[in-house]
Design an enzyme around this catalytic site. Structure first.
Site, mmCIF file in Angstrom:
data_model
loop_
_atom_site.group_PDB
_atom_site.id
_atom_site.type_symbol
_atom_site.label_atom_id
_atom_site.label_comp_id
_atom_site.label_asym_id
_atom_site.label_seq_id
_atom_site.Cartn_x
_atom_site.Cartn_y
_atom_site.Cartn_z
ATOM 1 N N CYS A 2 0.735 -1.048 -0.097
ATOM 2 C CA CYS A 2 -0.082 -0.016 -0.092
ATOM 3 C C CYS A 2 0.744 1.343 0.112
ATOM 4 C CB CYS A 2 -0.753 -0.068 1.204
ATOM 5 S SG CYS A 2 -1.817 -1.557 1.539
ATOM 6 N N ARG A 27 4.298 0.453 -6.777
ATOM 7 C CA ARG A 27 4.368 -0.425 -5.367
ATOM 8 C C ARG A 27 3.131 -1.323 -5.751
ATOM 9 N NH1 ARG A 27 6.321 2.120 -0.631
ATOM 10 N NH2 ARG A 27 4.812 1.082 0.763
ATOM 11 N N TRP A 74 -3.094 -2.415 -1.422
ATOM 12 C CA TRP A 74 -2.754 -3.673 -2.019
ATOM 13 C C TRP A 74 -3.277 -4.547 -1.134
ATOM 14 C CZ3 TRP A 74 -0.422 -6.493 -5.640
ATOM 15 C CH2 TRP A 74 0.270 -7.958 -5.214
ATOM 16 N N ASN A 98 -0.972 1.129 6.278
ATOM 17 C CA ASN A 98 -0.033 0.230 5.556
ATOM 18 C C ASN A 98 0.415 -0.873 6.705
ATOM 19 O OD1 ASN A 98 -0.179 1.727 3.524
ATOM 20 N ND2 ASN A 98 1.929 2.093 3.296
ATOM 21 N N GLY A 99 0.493 -1.942 6.425
ATOM 22 C CA GLY A 99 0.836 -3.011 7.132
ATOM 23 C C GLY A 99 -0.402 -3.956 7.889
ATOM 24 N N GLU A 481 17.362 -22.932 -8.560
ATOM 25 C CA GLU A 481 17.054 -21.470 -8.586
ATOM 26 C C GLU A 481 18.030 -20.485 -8.979
ATOM 27 O OE1 GLU A 481 14.124 -20.139 -8.580
ATOM 28 O OE2 GLU A 481 14.651 -17.926 -7.898
ATOM 29 N N LYS A 485 17.852 -18.033 -11.833
ATOM 30 C CA LYS A 485 18.448 -16.623 -11.784
ATOM 31 C C LYS A 485 19.237 -16.332 -12.725
ATOM 32 C CE LYS A 485 15.518 -15.450 -10.232
ATOM 33 N NZ LYS A 485 14.399 -16.130 -9.717
ATOM 34 N N GLU A 488 18.407 -16.257 -16.453
ATOM 35 C CA GLU A 488 17.212 -15.221 -16.528
ATOM 36 C C GLU A 488 17.669 -13.827 -16.949
ATOM 37 O OE1 GLU A 488 14.581 -15.773 -13.196
ATOM 38 O OE2 GLU A 488 12.977 -15.570 -14.668
ATOM 39 N N HIS A 504 27.406 -38.744 -12.981
ATOM 40 C CA HIS A 504 26.587 -39.512 -13.935
ATOM 41 C C HIS A 504 26.691 -38.876 -15.480
ATOM 42 C CE1 HIS A 504 25.567 -42.295 -11.125
ATOM 43 N NE2 HIS A 504 25.185 -41.351 -10.029
ATOM 44 N N LYS A 603 6.424 -10.974 -16.556
ATOM 45 C CA LYS A 603 6.401 -11.197 -15.337
ATOM 46 C C LYS A 603 5.267 -12.403 -14.819
ATOM 47 C CE LYS A 603 7.028 -10.596 -10.754
ATOM 48 N NZ LYS A 603 8.324 -11.353 -10.497
#
Ligand code: AGP
Length: 608
Positions: A2, A27, A74, A98-99, A481, A485, A488, A504, A603
């Site tokens: 938010c 945001r 948000w 916010n929060g 991952e 990263k 990408e 192997h 995204k």
């Protein structure tokens, strides 16, 4: 996440607020609103969706006034609609927040028993009613806000207006950012710098526990009831740099935001006595469960691999991990003990959505772990097992960082929750897991601090065209991952492998031009990974080792050694992910790629 703006001055407040909120659009938000104090009293306009909808409302029914508060929301508690949009009102009081207020349910009950009528599903509305309650008892606005925040548990940044106070507003913060901006005969508060830069460059970064009384001519800051001085800083950032919090890219900002994001994932969920509170997820509906399938794509699939280990070892339930795009076309044999859980940051990935939809249509229980409230997977799972929101806040960089770590933490919570629901985990064991999770943000901060040396490795690491990433046990998904990263955002070819698999086949690739990133945990598999590294060194392969503090002796077999704090084994994947993200980021930045929007990637992948 938010956005908050509060304004008092000589200009038209609704214009200032909307302009300020526009600068916070990055945001992410799903509704917006303002409350303005005009001669006729306090009034507000709110609208679902983008700020242009709010502007349209304000055009149709303007609010004239020079004091007001504004918000972009948000959604975290309650649907993203107009009713839940801020500001929230109770009597003559309006609040933006916010929060997350952890104890909002208990407060809501208490206030309702006292006659308060709630109109939204949000946690924020309790703040408006609390302030109104204390005002009705005769306290002034500042004292009412101070008394209200005494009752709040959780994280908040708030701004409060009261129609009986046309020359001031009050703001406060605890574990959620808020700045005070000092202009000429006008003052503002905001959740982030870009919202105030058009007015002033003089700002105060408020601290946890601060409460500020803002008038046109001055701002007084109070901590624990006493007037305090806080340093006034001059900010020279451009608005674009300010949106990134001074970081060069959103991805870097999001990497460093992770301790905060994980705190938000945990907020309100760690109960006493080993209970886990998953507010939108029905743990009881998992009774009788015999098998769980975790379905996802990309980074979320890597989180699922970590989740498998967590659920199997903590809750004792067998778990399969499936690529959603493969799963949706396979023929499945389901029994009554089956459940399928989709993991998706965006909640809109077409394959994950379709896979969940198909199994739900066959009568199987489905659930979701997602970052986006009311997203498609959340809606699909809402009337079945439900949803675990990761609460990472919007992720803007295309390469997932904080979404990944908060997914792993959500899966950890789920594992403990299942273990307690099924009785496969004792109270003591559950309490120990939750205690370790409570410390996790702190260890993450330490890891990020320590891993700052990764930036210096970029020139060396950028020399190579290919990489192998190796890990074992719960660090194998982190190796996958780490490789994802790197490819990408730097476009360097990288493959993740289980370290035991190297002999192997992949070992044939190793030369002095083919480096390996090896993840060495402080667990039972450590000696085996070290042997794998020795085999690489024997073939002249350069090795970057990531290991835990205490393993400094690994320098003898490492070309580069990065150390992270030693943490309980189940938390290793989160901690080891941090240097992986930083390595990919710094290599990409060194090579000059478009870090936040790498070529060919979107995204959220909403096509098959
Ligand atoms: C990760 O960096 C990628 N952006 C990508 O692999 C992503 O995780 C994948 O497309 C799944 O997205 P989702 O979590 O939104 O479903």
């Amino acid at each position: 996440m938010c956005g908050i703006v509060g304004y008092i001055g000589a200009q038209d407040a609704s214009e200032v607020l909307v302009e300020g909120l526009k600068t916070l659009e990055y945001r992410g938000y799903d509704s917006a609103g303002v409350a303005i104090l005009a001669e006729g009293g306090l009034d507000r306009r709110r609208a679902e969706g983008k700020l242009r909808n709010l502007s349209k409302r304000l055009k149709e029914a303007p609010l004239a006034g020079t004091l007001g508060i504004g918000h972009t929301r948000w959604a975290t508690h309650g649907k993203p609609n107009e009713t839940n949009a801020h500001p929230h009102r109770a009597g003559g009081v309006a609040v933006v927040h916010n929060g997350i207020i952890e104890n909002y349910a208990a407060l809501r009950q208490e206030l309702q028993a006292d006659g308060a009528v709630f109109t939204s599903e949000t946690d924020t509305e309790v703040v408006a009613h609390l302030v109104s309650h204390f005002r009705a008892q005769g306290l002034d606005l500042q004292a009412s806000v101070a008394a209200s925040i005494e009752r709040l548990e959780g994280a908040y940044a708030i701004a409060v207006v009261d129609e009986a106070y046309p020359d001031e507003f009050i703001a406060a913060r605890e574990s959620s950012p808020l700045i005070l901006a000092l202009g000429d005969d006008e003052n503002l508060v905001a959740s982030d710098l870009p919202a105030v830069l058009a007015h002033t460059r003089k700002v105060v970064f408020l601290q946890d526990g601060d409460l500020v009384r803002v008038t046109r001519g001055e701002a007084q800051i109070f901590a624990e009831g006493a007037l305090v001085e806080r340093p006034v800083k001059r900010v020279d950032w451009s608005p674009a740099a300010a949106q990134k919090g001074g970081y060069k890219h959103f991805m870097l900002k999001e990497i460093f935001e992770q301790p905060r994001a994980v705190t938000d994932t945990l907020t309100g969920r760690l109960g006493r006595g080993g209970e886990v509170h998953l507010e939108h997820f029905d743990l009881e509906a998992l009774k009788g469960i015999q098998h769980i399938s975790l379905v996802a794509c990309g980074t979320s699939w890597h989180a699922a691999l970590v989740g498998r280990d967590l659920i199997e070892s903590i809750a004792g339930i067998p778990v399969s991990v499936e690529y959603a795009h493969e799963y949706r076309y396979r023929r499945h044999i389901f029994g009554p003990g089956d459940a399928v859980i989709g993991i998706s940051q965006s909640g809109e990935t077409a394959d994950t959505l379709a896979a969940l939809g198909e199994v739900k249509a066959r009568g199987v229980r489905v659930g979701a772990i997602t970052n986006v409230m009311e997203s498609a997977v959340a809606r699909l799972s809402g009337d079945s097992l439900g949803v675990i929101y990761t609460h990472a806040g919007p992720e803007i960089g295309v390469a997932s960082t904080k979404a990944f770590t908060t997914q792993m933490v959500s899966l950890h919570l789920l594992a403990v929750g299942i273990g307690r629901t099924l009785g496969t985990l004792t109270v003591e064991e559950a309490t120990a897991e939750l205690e370790a999770l409570r410390h996790l943000p702190h260890w993450m901060e330490q890891a990020l601090e320590g891993a700052s040396q990764v930036a210096e490795l970029a020139p060396w690491a950028s020399e190579f065209d290919n990489y192998l990433f190796l890990g074992r046990g719960n660090l194998f998904p982190v190796a996958l991952e780490g490789a994802l990263k790197l490819k990408e955002i730097s476009y360097i070819h990288a493959e993740g492998y289980a370290a035991g698999e190297m002999k192997h086949g992949p070992i044939a690739l190793i030369t002095e031009h083919f480096p390996t990133v090896a993840l060495v945990g402080s667990d039972d598999l450590k000696a085996k990974v070290v042997s794998n590294i020795e085999e690489l060194k024997a073939r002249g392969g350069p090795v970057l080792i990531v290991a835990s503090e205490g393993d400094e002796d690994l320098a003898r077999i490492a070309d580069q050694l990065v150390l992270v704090p030693e943490v309980p084994e189940r938390l290793q994947p989160v901690i080891y992910s941090l240097p992986m993200q930083l390595l990919a980021y710094h290599v990409a930045d060194f090579l000059g790629t478009d870090v936040d929007q790498p070529r060919n990637l979107a995204k959220s992948v909403t096509v098959e």
